[in-house]
Scaffold this motif. Structure first.
Motif, PDB file in Angstrom:
ATOM      1  N   VAL A   7       1.022  -1.305  -0.028  1.00 23.87           N
ATOM      2  CA  VAL A   7      -0.053   0.080   0.065  1.00 23.87           C
ATOM      3  C   VAL A   7       0.822   1.249   0.143  1.00 23.87           C
ATOM      4  O   VAL A   7       0.509   2.140  -0.643  1.00 23.87           O
ATOM      5  N   GLU A   8       1.973   1.061   0.659  1.00 23.32           N
ATOM      6  CA  GLU A   8       2.865   2.381   0.778  1.00 23.32           C
ATOM      7  C   GLU A   8       3.619   2.513  -0.536  1.00 23.32           C
ATOM      8  O   GLU A   8       3.714   3.520  -1.000  1.00 23.32           O
ATOM      9  N   HIS A   9       3.805   1.465  -0.973  1.00 19.88           N
ATOM     10  CA  HIS A   9       4.712   1.512  -2.382  1.00 19.88           C
ATOM     11  C   HIS A   9       3.665   2.034  -3.328  1.00 19.88           C
ATOM     12  O   HIS A   9       4.204   3.050  -4.094  1.00 19.88           O
ATOM     13  N   GLU A  10       2.360   1.637  -3.489  1.00 20.22           N
ATOM     14  CA  GLU A  10       1.538   2.256  -4.391  1.00 20.22           C
ATOM     15  C   GLU A  10       1.059   3.673  -4.384  1.00 20.22           C
ATOM     16  O   GLU A  10       1.126   4.417  -5.268  1.00 20.22           O
ATOM     17  N   ARG A  11       1.151   4.032  -2.864  1.00 22.08           N
ATOM     18  CA  ARG A  11       0.983   5.535  -2.522  1.00 22.08           C
ATOM     19  C   ARG A  11       2.138   6.387  -3.067  1.00 22.08           C
ATOM     20  O   ARG A  11       1.783   7.344  -3.767  1.00 22.08           O
ATOM     21  N   ARG A  12       3.222   5.753  -2.864  1.00 22.23           N
ATOM     22  CA  ARG A  12       4.567   6.580  -3.203  1.00 22.23           C
ATOM     23  C   ARG A  12       4.631   6.810  -4.856  1.00 22.23           C
ATOM     24  O   ARG A  12       5.098   7.669  -5.196  1.00 22.23           O
ATOM     25  N   LYS A  15       2.287   9.131  -6.098  1.00 22.10           N
ATOM     26  CA  LYS A  15       2.829  10.651  -5.648  1.00 22.10           C
ATOM     27  C   LYS A  15       3.749  10.946  -6.870  1.00 22.10           C
ATOM     28  O   LYS A  15       3.843  12.097  -7.325  1.00 22.10           O
ATOM     29  N   ASN A  16       4.616  10.082  -6.943  1.00 21.84           N
ATOM     30  CA  ASN A  16       5.880  10.408  -7.907  1.00 21.84           C
ATOM     31  C   ASN A  16       5.485  10.480  -9.337  1.00 21.84           C
ATOM     32  O   ASN A  16       5.942  11.169  -9.980  1.00 21.84           O
ATOM     33  N   GLY A  17       4.073   9.919  -9.792  1.00 23.35           N
ATOM     34  CA  GLY A  17       3.459  10.120 -10.926  1.00 23.35           C
ATOM     35  C   GLY A  17       2.930  11.249 -11.358  1.00 23.35           C
ATOM     36  O   GLY A  17       2.745  11.755 -12.524  1.00 23.35           O
ATOM     37  N   GLU A  18       2.525  11.975 -10.244  1.00 24.82           N
ATOM     38  CA  GLU A  18       1.903  13.484 -10.466  1.00 24.82           C
ATOM     39  C   GLU A  18       2.909  14.399 -10.466  1.00 24.82           C
ATOM     40  O   GLU A  18       3.507  14.858  -9.587  1.00 24.82           O
ATOM     41  N   VAL A  19       2.982  15.074 -11.558  1.00 22.83           N
ATOM     42  CA  VAL A  19       4.123  16.318 -11.906  1.00 22.83           C
ATOM     43  C   VAL A  19       3.329  17.405 -12.142  1.00 22.83           C
ATOM     44  O   VAL A  19       2.787  17.420 -13.342  1.00 22.83           O
ATOM     45  N   GLU A  20       3.411  18.450 -11.680  1.00 20.01           N
ATOM     46  CA  GLU A  20       2.675  19.567 -11.921  1.00 20.01           C
ATOM     47  C   GLU A  20       3.959  20.678 -12.487  1.00 20.01           C
ATOM     48  O   GLU A  20       5.040  20.717 -12.044  1.00 20.01           O
TER      49      GLU A  20
END
Length: 54
Positions: A7-12, A15-20
């Motif tokens: 779950v933590e791995h998927e959360r990270r 998060k890393n896949g979202e780039v503004e």
């Protein structure tokens, strides 16, 4: 270090896949040329280079 599970791995990963990207993040393109004029001979320039790098 604590629990690191799937779950933590998927959360990270999410998060890393979202780039503004903002307008300030655009790269500036530089165009031009550089010229170097010297009255020194090639041997003098090599001597100076050797002095700097030693």
């Amino acid at each position: 270090m604590g629990a690191y599970d799937e779950v933590e791995h998927e959360r990270r990963e999410r998060k890393n896949g979202e780039v503004e990207v903002s307008d300030d993040d655009r790269r500036t393109e530089y165009r031009g040329e550089v010229a170097y004029d010297s009255d020194e001979s090639t041997e003098e320039l090599l001597d100076q280079f050797r002095e700097i790098t030693s």
